[in-house]
Scaffold this motif. Structure first.
Motif, mmCIF file in Angstrom:
data_model
loop_
_atom_site.group_PDB
_atom_site.id
_atom_site.type_symbol
_atom_site.label_atom_id
_atom_site.label_comp_id
_atom_site.label_asym_id
_atom_site.label_seq_id
_atom_site.Cartn_x
_atom_site.Cartn_y
_atom_site.Cartn_z
ATOM 1 N N PHE A 1 0.833 -1.201 0.000
ATOM 2 C CA PHE A 1 0.000 0.000 0.000
ATOM 3 C C PHE A 1 0.870 1.254 0.000
ATOM 4 O O PHE A 1 1.891 1.333 0.693
ATOM 5 N N GLU A 2 0.452 2.239 -0.770
ATOM 6 C CA GLU A 2 0.993 3.589 -0.708
ATOM 7 C C GLU A 2 -0.200 4.530 -0.552
ATOM 8 O O GLU A 2 -1.184 4.403 -1.269
ATOM 9 N N MET A 3 -0.096 5.440 0.383
ATOM 10 C CA MET A 3 -1.240 6.306 0.661
ATOM 11 C C MET A 3 -0.755 7.735 0.865
ATOM 12 O O MET A 3 0.228 7.988 1.555
ATOM 13 N N VAL B 1 -7.441 6.146 7.517
ATOM 14 C CA VAL B 1 -6.783 5.312 6.506
ATOM 15 C C VAL B 1 -5.341 5.028 6.922
ATOM 16 O O VAL B 1 -4.865 3.894 6.826
ATOM 17 N N VAL B 2 -4.645 6.053 7.380
ATOM 18 C CA VAL B 2 -3.264 5.880 7.834
ATOM 19 C C VAL B 2 -3.196 4.810 8.919
ATOM 20 O O VAL B 2 -2.355 3.898 8.879
ATOM 21 N N GLN B 3 -4.087 4.900 9.888
ATOM 22 C CA GLN B 3 -4.046 3.961 11.013
ATOM 23 C C GLN B 3 -4.462 2.561 10.602
ATOM 24 O O GLN B 3 -3.915 1.564 11.093
ATOM 25 N N ALA B 4 -5.422 2.442 9.688
ATOM 26 C CA ALA B 4 -5.836 1.125 9.216
ATOM 27 C C ALA B 4 -4.683 0.416 8.504
ATOM 28 O O ALA B 4 -4.385 -0.760 8.771
ATOM 29 N N LEU B 5 -4.018 1.133 7.581
ATOM 30 C CA LEU B 5 -2.921 0.523 6.829
ATOM 31 C C LEU B 5 -1.720 0.245 7.728
ATOM 32 O O LEU B 5 -1.020 -0.761 7.557
ATOM 33 N N PRO C 1 -7.797 11.423 1.355
ATOM 34 C CA PRO C 1 -6.784 10.382 1.239
ATOM 35 C C PRO C 1 -6.855 9.651 -0.104
ATOM 36 O O PRO C 1 -7.935 9.360 -0.586
ATOM 37 N N ALA C 2 -5.675 9.382 -0.686
ATOM 38 C CA ALA C 2 -5.573 8.654 -1.949
ATOM 39 C C ALA C 2 -4.698 7.429 -1.713
ATOM 40 O O ALA C 2 -3.546 7.567 -1.312
ATOM 41 N N THR C 3 -5.245 6.256 -1.970
ATOM 42 C CA THR C 3 -4.547 5.011 -1.651
ATOM 43 C C THR C 3 -4.284 4.210 -2.921
ATOM 44 O O THR C 3 -5.172 4.052 -3.763
ATOM 45 N N PHE C 4 -3.062 3.710 -3.026
ATOM 46 C CA PHE C 4 -2.651 2.853 -4.124
ATOM 47 C C PHE C 4 -2.286 1.477 -3.570
ATOM 48 O O PHE C 4 -1.770 1.369 -2.456
ATOM 49 N N LEU C 5 -2.574 0.436 -4.331
ATOM 50 C CA LEU C 5 -2.220 -0.929 -3.943
ATOM 51 C C LEU C 5 -1.440 -1.570 -5.074
ATOM 52 O O LEU C 5 -1.922 -1.631 -6.214
ATOM 53 N N ASN C 6 -0.233 -2.019 -4.749
ATOM 54 C CA ASN C 6 0.638 -2.661 -5.734
ATOM 55 C C ASN C 6 0.797 -1.809 -6.995
ATOM 56 O O ASN C 6 0.775 -2.300 -8.121
ATOM 57 N N GLY C 7 0.919 -0.495 -6.781
ATOM 58 C CA GLY C 7 1.178 0.431 -7.871
ATOM 59 C C GLY C 7 -0.036 0.945 -8.605
ATOM 60 O O GLY C 7 0.077 1.850 -9.439
ATOM 61 N N GLU C 8 -1.228 0.402 -8.302
ATOM 62 C CA GLU C 8 -2.455 0.816 -8.978
ATOM 63 C C GLU C 8 -3.376 1.550 -8.011
ATOM 64 O O GLU C 8 -3.377 1.272 -6.805
#
Length: 530
Positions: free
Chosen positions: A121-123, A135-139, A172-179
Protein backbone atom coordinates in the motif's frame (compact mmCIF):
# COMPACT_ATOMS: atom_id res chain seq x y z
CA UNK A 1 9.29 20.77 17.33
CA UNK A 2 7.58 19.17 20.35
CA UNK A 3 7.01 21.33 23.40
CA UNK A 4 7.71 19.96 26.87
CA UNK A 5 4.06 19.11 27.52
CA UNK A 6 3.90 17.02 24.34
CA UNK A 7 7.21 15.35 25.21
CA UNK A 8 5.85 14.43 28.62
CA UNK A 9 2.72 12.94 27.07
CA UNK A 10 4.80 11.00 24.55
CA UNK A 11 7.01 9.64 27.33
CA UNK A 12 3.89 8.43 29.16
CA UNK A 13 2.54 6.73 26.03
CA UNK A 14 5.85 5.03 25.30
CA UNK A 15 5.79 3.61 28.81
CA UNK A 16 3.27 1.14 27.37
CA UNK A 17 5.83 -0.41 25.01
CA UNK A 18 6.30 -4.11 25.66
CA UNK A 19 9.14 -4.70 23.20
CA UNK A 20 11.96 -2.59 21.75
CA UNK A 21 11.26 -0.79 18.48
CA UNK A 22 13.51 0.72 15.82
CA UNK A 23 13.17 3.91 13.79
CA UNK A 24 15.26 3.81 10.63
CA UNK A 25 15.43 7.06 8.65
CA UNK A 26 16.42 7.85 5.08
CA UNK A 27 17.42 11.51 5.01
CA UNK A 28 18.72 14.01 2.51
CA UNK A 29 19.66 17.65 2.66
CA UNK A 30 17.27 20.42 3.60
CA UNK A 31 14.93 21.56 6.32
CA UNK A 32 12.47 18.65 6.10
CA UNK A 33 15.22 16.09 6.65
CA UNK A 34 16.63 18.11 9.53
CA UNK A 35 13.18 18.24 11.13
CA UNK A 36 12.73 14.49 10.66
CA UNK A 37 16.06 13.80 12.39
CA UNK A 38 15.09 16.09 15.25
CA UNK A 39 11.69 14.41 15.66
CA UNK A 40 13.14 10.89 15.74
CA UNK A 41 15.85 11.89 18.20
CA UNK A 42 13.22 13.39 20.49
CA UNK A 43 11.09 10.23 20.29
CA UNK A 44 14.09 7.98 21.04
CA UNK A 45 14.98 10.14 24.04
CA UNK A 46 11.61 9.44 25.66
CA UNK A 47 12.09 5.68 26.07
CA UNK A 48 14.97 3.22 26.43
CA UNK A 49 12.92 0.84 24.26
CA UNK A 50 13.24 3.12 21.21
CA UNK A 51 16.34 3.48 19.04
CA UNK A 52 16.76 5.77 16.04
CA UNK A 53 19.26 5.32 13.21
CA UNK A 54 19.81 7.42 10.10
CA UNK A 55 21.41 5.03 7.61
CA UNK A 56 18.31 4.08 5.59
CA UNK A 57 18.57 3.87 1.82
CA UNK A 58 14.99 4.50 0.68
CA UNK A 59 14.57 6.76 -2.35
CA UNK A 60 11.95 8.89 -0.58
CA UNK A 61 13.80 11.40 1.57
CA UNK A 62 12.96 12.26 4.22
CA UNK A 63 11.24 9.08 5.31
CA UNK A 64 11.53 6.58 8.14
CA UNK A 65 10.23 3.16 9.05
CA UNK A 66 8.80 2.00 12.35
CA UNK A 67 9.39 -1.67 13.16
CA UNK A 68 9.68 -4.10 16.03
CA UNK A 69 13.36 -4.76 16.83
CA UNK A 70 12.77 -8.52 16.93
CA UNK A 71 10.97 -8.72 13.57
CA UNK A 72 12.18 -6.60 10.67
CA UNK A 73 9.54 -8.07 8.32
CA UNK A 74 6.72 -6.02 9.84
CA UNK A 75 7.11 -2.31 9.24
CA UNK A 76 5.36 0.88 8.23
CA UNK A 77 7.04 3.83 6.50
CA UNK A 78 6.21 7.51 6.96
CA UNK A 79 7.46 9.72 4.13
CA UNK A 80 7.47 13.32 5.27
CA UNK A 81 6.63 14.48 8.75
CA UNK A 82 3.45 12.96 10.25
CA UNK A 83 2.48 15.99 12.31
CA UNK A 84 -0.86 17.80 12.53
CA UNK A 85 -3.73 15.31 12.40
CA UNK A 86 -1.23 12.49 11.82
CA UNK A 87 0.84 12.82 14.98
CA UNK A 88 -1.64 10.54 16.74
CA UNK A 89 -1.18 8.03 13.91
CA UNK A 90 2.58 8.09 14.52
CA UNK A 91 2.14 7.50 18.25
CA UNK A 92 -0.16 4.54 17.54
CA UNK A 93 2.38 3.10 15.10
CA UNK A 94 5.02 3.27 17.83
CA UNK A 95 2.75 1.58 20.36
CA UNK A 96 1.54 -1.16 18.02
CA UNK A 97 5.05 -1.93 16.82
CA UNK A 98 6.07 -2.22 20.47
CA UNK A 99 3.42 -4.80 21.23
CA UNK A 100 0.77 -2.60 22.80
CA UNK A 101 -2.59 -4.14 21.77
CA UNK A 102 -4.77 -2.11 19.38
CA UNK A 103 -8.40 -1.39 20.23
CA UNK A 104 -9.63 -3.74 17.52
CA UNK A 105 -11.65 -6.91 17.94
CA UNK A 106 -9.84 -10.25 17.88
CA UNK A 107 -12.03 -11.24 14.94
CA UNK A 108 -10.80 -8.32 12.83
CA UNK A 109 -7.17 -8.88 13.82
CA UNK A 110 -7.41 -12.53 12.82
CA UNK A 111 -8.87 -11.48 9.48
CA UNK A 112 -5.86 -9.19 8.91
CA UNK A 113 -3.38 -11.90 9.86
CA UNK A 114 -5.09 -14.49 7.65
CA UNK A 115 -4.95 -12.40 4.45
CA UNK A 116 -3.13 -14.27 1.71
CA UNK A 117 -1.16 -12.51 -1.00
CA UNK A 118 1.26 -9.61 -1.11
CA UNK A 119 -0.16 -6.13 -0.51
CA UNK A 120 2.05 -3.06 -0.97
CA UNK A 121 0.00 0.00 0.00
CA UNK A 122 0.99 3.59 -0.71
CA UNK A 123 -1.24 6.31 0.66
CA UNK A 124 -1.07 10.10 0.29
CA UNK A 125 -2.29 12.40 3.06
CA UNK A 126 -2.24 16.09 3.93
CA UNK A 127 -1.57 17.43 7.41
CA UNK A 128 -4.91 19.29 7.46
CA UNK A 129 -6.99 16.30 6.33
CA UNK A 130 -9.32 15.07 9.05
CA UNK A 131 -10.35 12.06 6.96
CA UNK A 132 -6.81 10.77 6.44
CA UNK A 133 -5.94 9.42 9.94
CA UNK A 134 -8.46 6.56 9.68
CA UNK A 135 -6.78 5.31 6.51
CA UNK A 136 -3.26 5.88 7.83
CA UNK A 137 -4.05 3.96 11.01
CA UNK A 138 -5.84 1.13 9.22
CA UNK A 139 -2.92 0.52 6.83
CA UNK A 140 -0.41 0.91 9.66
CA UNK A 141 -2.09 -1.78 11.72
CA UNK A 142 -2.36 -4.13 8.75
CA UNK A 143 1.35 -3.73 7.96
CA UNK A 144 2.39 -4.36 11.55
CA UNK A 145 0.16 -7.43 11.91
CA UNK A 146 0.88 -9.20 8.61
CA UNK A 147 4.42 -9.50 7.17
CA UNK A 148 3.05 -9.75 3.61
CA UNK A 149 1.52 -6.27 3.90
CA UNK A 150 3.54 -3.05 3.67
CA UNK A 151 2.32 0.50 4.10
CA UNK A 152 4.09 3.66 2.91
CA UNK A 153 2.29 6.78 4.11
CA UNK A 154 3.25 9.91 2.19
CA UNK A 155 2.70 13.55 3.17
CA UNK A 156 1.73 15.10 -0.13
CA UNK A 157 3.13 18.56 0.56
CA UNK A 158 6.64 17.18 0.99
CA UNK A 159 6.46 15.09 -2.17
CA UNK A 160 4.56 17.46 -4.45
CA UNK A 161 6.33 16.27 -7.60
CA UNK A 162 5.26 12.70 -6.88
CA UNK A 163 1.71 13.85 -6.17
CA UNK A 164 1.60 15.67 -9.50
CA UNK A 165 3.12 12.76 -11.42
CA UNK A 166 0.52 10.33 -10.08
CA UNK A 167 -2.36 12.75 -10.60
CA UNK A 168 -3.31 12.87 -6.92
CA UNK A 169 -5.71 15.78 -6.50
CA UNK A 170 -7.71 14.61 -3.49
CA UNK A 171 -6.74 12.91 -0.26
CA UNK A 172 -6.78 10.38 1.24
CA UNK A 173 -5.57 8.65 -1.95
CA UNK A 174 -4.55 5.01 -1.65
CA UNK A 175 -2.65 2.85 -4.12
CA UNK A 176 -2.22 -0.93 -3.94
CA UNK A 177 0.64 -2.66 -5.73
CA UNK A 178 1.18 0.43 -7.87
CA UNK A 179 -2.46 0.82 -8.98
CA UNK A 180 -5.13 3.19 -7.70
CA UNK A 181 -7.06 1.42 -4.93
CA UNK A 182 -9.42 3.99 -3.42
CA UNK A 183 -9.86 7.75 -3.04
CA UNK A 184 -11.48 8.76 0.21
CA UNK A 185 -11.85 7.83 3.82
CA UNK A 186 -11.82 4.13 4.73
CA UNK A 187 -11.92 2.28 8.03
CA UNK A 188 -9.94 -0.88 8.68
CA UNK A 189 -13.08 -2.95 8.15
CA UNK A 190 -13.73 -1.23 4.80
CA UNK A 191 -10.18 -1.91 3.60
CA UNK A 192 -10.55 -5.56 4.59
CA UNK A 193 -13.89 -5.80 2.79
CA UNK A 194 -12.16 -4.72 -0.44
CA UNK A 195 -9.10 -6.98 -0.23
CA UNK A 196 -10.59 -10.07 1.46
CA UNK A 197 -12.57 -11.76 -1.32
CA UNK A 198 -14.51 -13.93 1.10
CA UNK A 199 -15.48 -11.18 3.50
CA UNK A 200 -18.85 -10.39 1.91
CA UNK A 201 -20.15 -13.94 2.06
CA UNK A 202 -18.99 -14.34 5.65
CA UNK A 203 -20.69 -11.11 6.68
CA UNK A 204 -23.94 -12.05 4.92
CA UNK A 205 -24.04 -15.45 6.63
CA UNK A 206 -23.46 -13.87 10.02
CA UNK A 207 -26.16 -11.22 9.53
CA UNK A 208 -28.73 -13.63 8.13
CA UNK A 209 -28.47 -15.75 11.27
CA UNK A 210 -29.67 -12.93 13.55
CA UNK A 211 -33.06 -13.21 15.23
CA UNK A 212 -35.67 -10.55 14.40
CA UNK A 213 -35.24 -7.24 16.21
CA UNK A 214 -37.97 -5.36 17.99
CA UNK A 215 -36.60 -2.16 16.43
CA UNK A 216 -34.15 -1.98 13.55
CA UNK A 217 -32.54 1.38 12.85
CA UNK A 218 -31.27 1.77 9.30
CA UNK A 219 -28.47 4.33 9.36
CA UNK A 220 -25.67 5.13 11.80
CA UNK A 221 -25.55 8.92 11.78
CA UNK A 222 -26.61 11.18 14.67
CA UNK A 223 -30.33 10.61 14.00
CA UNK A 224 -30.00 6.85 13.85
CA UNK A 225 -27.78 6.63 16.92
CA UNK A 226 -30.15 8.84 18.93
CA UNK A 227 -33.02 6.52 17.95
CA UNK A 228 -31.13 3.41 19.01
CA UNK A 229 -30.07 4.88 22.36
CA UNK A 230 -33.66 5.84 23.17
CA UNK A 231 -35.13 2.44 22.27
CA UNK A 232 -32.33 0.60 24.06
CA UNK A 233 -33.00 2.55 27.25
CA UNK A 234 -36.58 1.30 27.03
CA UNK A 235 -35.21 -2.24 27.19
CA UNK A 236 -36.01 -2.91 23.53
CA UNK A 237 -33.76 -5.22 21.53
CA UNK A 238 -32.41 -2.84 18.90
CA UNK A 239 -30.28 -3.26 15.80
CA UNK A 240 -28.38 -0.61 13.88
CA UNK A 241 -27.65 -1.42 10.23
CA UNK A 242 -25.19 1.28 9.15
CA UNK A 243 -23.49 1.64 5.80
CA UNK A 244 -20.90 3.81 7.56
CA UNK A 245 -21.23 4.45 11.27
CA UNK A 246 -21.26 8.19 11.93
CA UNK A 247 -22.48 9.08 8.45
CA UNK A 248 -21.74 12.67 7.45
CA UNK A 249 -20.15 13.31 10.85
CA UNK A 250 -17.06 11.54 9.57
CA UNK A 251 -16.65 14.28 6.96
CA UNK A 252 -17.48 17.25 9.21
CA UNK A 253 -14.73 19.35 10.74
CA UNK A 254 -15.66 22.02 13.28
CA UNK A 255 -18.99 21.67 15.16
CA UNK A 256 -19.76 24.72 17.28
CA UNK A 257 -23.57 24.72 17.41
CA UNK A 258 -24.28 21.60 19.47
CA UNK A 259 -25.85 22.75 22.75
CA UNK A 260 -23.72 21.86 25.75
CA UNK A 261 -20.64 21.27 23.60
CA UNK A 262 -18.65 24.42 22.88
CA UNK A 263 -16.56 22.77 20.16
CA UNK A 264 -16.04 19.31 18.76
CA UNK A 265 -15.22 17.69 15.44
CA UNK A 266 -17.18 15.13 13.47
CA UNK A 267 -14.81 12.16 13.90
CA UNK A 268 -14.57 12.88 17.63
CA UNK A 269 -18.35 13.03 17.98
CA UNK A 270 -18.63 9.80 15.98
CA UNK A 271 -16.24 8.11 18.43
CA UNK A 272 -18.28 9.44 21.36
CA UNK A 273 -21.47 8.06 19.85
CA UNK A 274 -19.74 4.75 19.23
CA UNK A 275 -18.76 4.44 22.87
CA UNK A 276 -22.30 5.26 23.95
CA UNK A 277 -23.72 2.60 21.62
CA UNK A 278 -21.18 0.03 22.84
CA UNK A 279 -22.26 0.69 26.45
CA UNK A 280 -25.83 -0.42 25.64
CA UNK A 281 -26.10 -4.21 25.87
CA UNK A 282 -29.38 -4.25 23.96
CA UNK A 283 -27.93 -2.55 20.82
CA UNK A 284 -26.47 -4.73 18.07
CA UNK A 285 -24.36 -2.52 15.78
CA UNK A 286 -23.91 -3.92 12.25
CA UNK A 287 -21.50 -1.63 10.41
CA UNK A 288 -20.81 -1.79 6.65
CA UNK A 289 -24.36 -3.02 6.15
CA UNK A 290 -25.79 -1.39 3.01
CA UNK A 291 -29.55 -1.62 2.61
CA UNK A 292 -30.93 -2.34 -0.84
CA UNK A 293 -34.66 -3.06 -0.39
CA UNK A 294 -37.51 -2.53 2.06
CA UNK A 295 -40.24 -5.18 2.29
CA UNK A 296 -43.00 -3.91 4.62
CA UNK A 297 -44.90 -6.24 6.92
CA UNK A 298 -48.09 -7.57 5.37
CA UNK A 299 -50.08 -6.86 8.54
CA UNK A 300 -49.78 -4.63 11.63
CA UNK A 301 -47.47 -6.23 14.18
CA UNK A 302 -45.75 -8.29 11.51
CA UNK A 303 -42.10 -8.31 10.56
CA UNK A 304 -40.65 -5.73 8.21
CA UNK A 305 -37.66 -6.89 6.18
CA UNK A 306 -34.56 -5.05 5.06
CA UNK A 307 -32.54 -6.72 2.32
CA UNK A 308 -28.84 -5.87 2.26
CA UNK A 309 -26.66 -5.70 -0.81
CA UNK A 310 -24.68 -8.74 0.36
CA UNK A 311 -27.84 -10.86 0.24
CA UNK A 312 -28.62 -10.97 3.94
CA UNK A 313 -32.10 -10.12 5.26
CA UNK A 314 -32.76 -8.40 8.59
CA UNK A 315 -36.21 -8.45 10.20
CA UNK A 316 -37.90 -6.24 12.80
CA UNK A 317 -41.30 -5.37 14.19
CA UNK A 318 -40.56 -1.66 13.81
CA UNK A 319 -38.17 0.21 11.54
CA UNK A 320 -36.55 3.62 11.93
CA UNK A 321 -35.04 4.85 8.68
CA UNK A 322 -32.26 7.39 9.19
CA UNK A 323 -30.02 7.02 6.16
CA UNK A 324 -28.95 10.66 6.02
CA UNK A 325 -27.78 12.56 2.96
CA UNK A 326 -24.64 13.20 0.93
CA UNK A 327 -23.08 16.08 -0.97
CA UNK A 328 -25.17 17.03 -3.97
CA UNK A 329 -23.39 16.73 -7.30
CA UNK A 330 -23.60 19.44 -9.95
CA UNK A 331 -24.66 16.94 -12.59
CA UNK A 332 -22.78 18.71 -15.38
CA UNK A 333 -20.48 17.23 -18.04
CA UNK A 334 -16.98 16.60 -16.74
CA UNK A 335 -17.87 16.42 -13.04
CA UNK A 336 -17.65 12.64 -12.68
CA UNK A 337 -14.83 12.38 -15.23
CA UNK A 338 -12.64 14.61 -13.09
CA UNK A 339 -13.81 13.59 -9.62
CA UNK A 340 -10.65 13.41 -7.45
CA UNK A 341 -8.75 14.81 -10.45
CA UNK A 342 -9.55 18.41 -9.63
CA UNK A 343 -13.22 18.09 -8.69
CA UNK A 344 -13.44 17.93 -4.90
CA UNK A 345 -16.03 18.19 -2.14
CA UNK A 346 -13.89 18.66 1.00
CA UNK A 347 -11.88 21.91 1.12
CA UNK A 348 -10.29 21.00 4.46
CA UNK A 349 -8.91 17.72 3.12
CA UNK A 350 -7.96 18.66 -0.42
CA UNK A 351 -7.25 22.39 -0.19
CA UNK A 352 -3.51 21.96 0.53
CA UNK A 353 -3.09 20.03 -2.73
CA UNK A 354 -4.05 23.22 -4.63
CA UNK A 355 -1.51 25.50 -2.97
CA UNK A 356 -0.86 28.51 -5.20
CA UNK A 357 -3.35 27.35 -7.85
CA UNK A 358 -6.61 28.80 -9.18
CA UNK A 359 -9.82 27.14 -7.99
CA UNK A 360 -13.57 27.71 -8.08
CA UNK A 361 -16.12 27.11 -5.35
CA UNK A 362 -19.60 26.39 -6.71
CA UNK A 363 -22.19 27.40 -4.14
CA UNK A 364 -22.85 30.61 -2.25
CA UNK A 365 -24.49 29.30 0.91
CA UNK A 366 -22.72 29.06 4.27
CA UNK A 367 -20.79 25.93 3.27
CA UNK A 368 -19.60 27.43 0.00
CA UNK A 369 -18.57 30.78 1.45
CA UNK A 370 -16.80 29.13 4.40
CA UNK A 371 -14.95 26.88 1.94
CA UNK A 372 -13.92 29.87 -0.16
CA UNK A 373 -12.62 31.75 2.90
CA UNK A 374 -10.56 28.73 3.99
CA UNK A 375 -9.20 28.13 0.50
CA UNK A 376 -8.26 31.76 0.00
CA UNK A 377 -5.54 31.35 2.62
CA UNK A 378 -4.01 28.40 0.73
CA UNK A 379 -4.58 28.69 -3.01
CA UNK A 380 -3.60 31.42 -5.43
CA UNK A 381 -7.11 32.56 -6.37
CA UNK A 382 -10.72 31.61 -5.65
CA UNK A 383 -13.77 32.24 -7.82
CA UNK A 384 -17.12 31.78 -6.06
CA UNK A 385 -19.96 30.88 -8.43
CA UNK A 386 -23.55 31.23 -7.17
CA UNK A 387 -26.67 30.35 -9.17
CA UNK A 388 -28.86 32.82 -7.29
CA UNK A 389 -28.75 36.59 -7.77
CA UNK A 390 -26.94 37.04 -4.44
CA UNK A 391 -24.86 34.98 -2.01
CA UNK A 392 -27.07 33.14 0.46
CA UNK A 393 -24.56 32.84 3.30
CA UNK A 394 -24.76 34.71 6.62
CA UNK A 395 -23.78 38.38 6.36
CA UNK A 396 -20.71 37.99 8.59
CA UNK A 397 -19.36 35.34 6.22
CA UNK A 398 -20.13 37.38 3.11
CA UNK A 399 -18.41 40.43 4.60
CA UNK A 400 -15.30 38.36 5.33
CA UNK A 401 -15.31 36.88 1.84
CA UNK A 402 -15.65 40.27 0.16
CA UNK A 403 -12.66 41.56 2.13
CA UNK A 404 -10.28 39.00 0.60
CA UNK A 405 -8.09 40.27 -2.24
CA UNK A 406 -7.70 36.94 -4.05
CA UNK A 407 -11.42 36.16 -4.36
CA UNK A 408 -13.85 36.93 -7.20
CA UNK A 409 -17.59 36.47 -6.76
CA UNK A 410 -19.96 35.63 -9.63
CA UNK A 411 -23.70 35.59 -8.93
CA UNK A 412 -26.60 34.73 -11.21
CA UNK A 413 -24.18 32.28 -12.83
CA UNK A 414 -24.95 28.68 -13.79
CA UNK A 415 -22.08 26.20 -14.02
CA UNK A 416 -22.58 24.22 -17.23
CA UNK A 417 -19.40 22.18 -17.70
CA UNK A 418 -16.11 21.20 -16.09
CA UNK A 419 -13.30 20.82 -18.59
CA UNK A 420 -9.94 19.08 -18.48
CA UNK A 421 -7.11 17.56 -20.47
CA UNK A 422 -8.14 13.95 -19.82
CA UNK A 423 -5.98 13.72 -16.70
CA UNK A 424 -7.06 16.67 -14.58
CA UNK A 425 -9.30 19.74 -14.45
CA UNK A 426 -8.25 22.70 -16.60
CA UNK A 427 -11.31 24.94 -16.45
CA UNK A 428 -14.99 25.58 -15.93
CA UNK A 429 -17.74 26.98 -18.14
CA UNK A 430 -20.61 29.02 -16.74
CA UNK A 431 -23.64 30.81 -18.20
CA UNK A 432 -24.56 34.33 -17.20
CA UNK A 433 -28.26 33.89 -16.41
CA UNK A 434 -28.97 37.57 -17.11
CA UNK A 435 -27.96 37.59 -20.77
CA UNK A 436 -27.44 33.84 -21.50
CA UNK A 437 -23.80 34.44 -22.49
CA UNK A 438 -21.25 31.69 -21.78
CA UNK A 439 -17.83 32.23 -20.22
CA UNK A 440 -14.79 30.02 -19.58
CA UNK A 441 -12.53 30.20 -16.51
CA UNK A 442 -9.07 28.62 -16.51
CA UNK A 443 -8.39 26.86 -13.22
CA UNK A 444 -7.01 23.69 -11.64
CA UNK A 445 -9.71 22.79 -9.12
CA UNK A 446 -13.46 22.92 -8.56
CA UNK A 447 -14.94 22.54 -5.06
CA UNK A 448 -18.66 21.68 -5.15
CA UNK A 449 -20.69 23.01 -2.20
CA UNK A 450 -24.36 23.07 -3.29
CA UNK A 451 -26.15 21.22 -0.52
CA UNK A 452 -27.34 17.68 0.11
CA UNK A 453 -29.32 14.87 -1.51
CA UNK A 454 -31.09 12.22 0.63
CA UNK A 455 -29.82 8.64 0.59
CA UNK A 456 -33.16 7.12 -0.37
CA UNK A 457 -32.71 5.78 -3.92
CA UNK A 458 -33.00 2.24 -2.57
CA UNK A 459 -36.55 3.06 -1.39
CA UNK A 460 -37.82 4.33 -4.76
CA UNK A 461 -39.66 1.10 -5.64
CA UNK A 462 -41.08 0.49 -2.18
CA UNK A 463 -44.51 1.48 -0.91
CA UNK A 464 -42.94 4.21 1.21
CA UNK A 465 -44.07 7.76 0.36
CA UNK A 466 -41.26 10.04 -0.83
CA UNK A 467 -41.36 13.73 -1.63
CA UNK A 468 -40.50 15.12 -5.07
CA UNK A 469 -36.98 15.67 -3.70
CA UNK A 470 -36.65 12.02 -2.65
CA UNK A 471 -37.14 12.72 1.05
CA UNK A 472 -39.11 10.31 3.24
CA UNK A 473 -42.43 11.95 4.10
CA UNK A 474 -43.05 11.97 7.85
CA UNK A 475 -45.59 13.51 10.22
CA UNK A 476 -44.89 15.37 13.45
CA UNK A 477 -44.24 12.07 15.25
CA UNK A 478 -41.76 10.73 12.73
CA UNK A 479 -44.31 8.31 11.27
CA UNK A 480 -44.30 7.37 7.59
CA UNK A 481 -47.28 6.16 5.57
CA UNK A 482 -46.42 2.55 6.51
CA UNK A 483 -47.51 1.26 9.94
CA UNK A 484 -44.49 0.47 12.08
CA UNK A 485 -42.04 2.34 9.84
CA UNK A 486 -40.62 5.62 11.15
CA UNK A 487 -37.92 7.96 9.85
CA UNK A 488 -35.65 10.72 11.10
CA UNK A 489 -32.93 13.12 10.05
CA UNK A 490 -31.62 14.47 6.77
CA UNK A 491 -33.31 11.77 4.66
CA UNK A 492 -36.76 13.07 5.66
CA UNK A 493 -38.96 16.08 5.00
CA UNK A 494 -37.97 17.64 8.34
CA UNK A 495 -36.75 21.21 7.71
CA UNK A 496 -33.22 22.30 8.65
CA UNK A 497 -30.65 19.58 8.07
CA UNK A 498 -28.60 19.96 11.23
CA UNK A 499 -26.95 17.52 13.65
CA UNK A 500 -29.00 18.64 16.62
CA UNK A 501 -32.22 18.49 14.58
CA UNK A 502 -31.43 14.93 13.46
CA UNK A 503 -30.72 13.88 17.04
CA UNK A 504 -34.01 15.31 18.24
CA UNK A 505 -35.93 13.76 15.34
CA UNK A 506 -34.27 10.41 15.97
CA UNK A 507 -35.25 10.49 19.63
CA UNK A 508 -38.83 11.37 18.70
CA UNK A 509 -39.00 8.55 16.14
CA UNK A 510 -37.75 6.13 18.77
CA UNK A 511 -40.46 7.15 21.22
CA UNK A 512 -43.04 6.79 18.47
CA UNK A 513 -41.72 3.32 17.66
CA UNK A 514 -41.94 2.36 21.33
CA UNK A 515 -45.52 3.59 21.44
CA UNK A 516 -46.30 1.53 18.32
CA UNK A 517 -44.82 -1.62 19.85
CA UNK A 518 -46.74 -1.42 23.12
CA UNK A 519 -50.02 -0.69 21.31
CA UNK A 520 -49.65 -3.31 18.58
CA UNK A 521 -49.73 -7.01 19.28
CA UNK A 522 -47.20 -9.20 17.54
CA UNK A 523 -48.56 -11.07 14.53
CA UNK A 524 -49.18 -14.79 14.58
CA UNK A 525 -45.91 -15.52 12.77
CA UNK A 526 -43.94 -13.92 15.61
CA UNK A 527 -46.04 -15.51 18.32
CA UNK A 528 -45.61 -18.97 16.81
CA UNK A 529 -41.87 -18.40 16.35
CA UNK A 530 -41.58 -17.50 20.02
Amino acid sequence: MLDQNLKDQLSTYLGNLREPIELVASLGDGKKSDETRELLEVIAAQSDKVTASFDGDDARRPSFIVRRASDATRWVRFAGLPMGHEFTSLVLALLWAGGHPPKVSDEVLEQVRALEGDFAFEMYFSLSCHNCPDVVQALTLMALENPRITATLIEGGTFQDEVDARGVMAVPATFLNGESFYNGKMTLEEVLAKVDTGAGAKAAEKLAAKDPFEVLVVGGGPGGVASAIYTARKGIRTGIAAERFGGQLNDTLGIENLPGTEYTEGPRLTADLGRQVAAQDSIDLMNLATSSKLIPADQPGGLHQIELDNGAVLKARALILSTGARWRALGVPGEQDYRNKGVAYCPHCDGPLFKGKRVAVVGGGNSGVEAAIDLAGIVGHVTVIEFDTALRADKVLVDKLESLANVDILVNAQTTQITGDGERVSGLTYKDRADESEHDIALEGVFVQIGLVPNTEWLADSALELSKHGEIVIDTHGKTNLPGVFAAGDCTTVPYKQIVVAMGAGSKAALSAFDYLIRTEASDEIAHAA
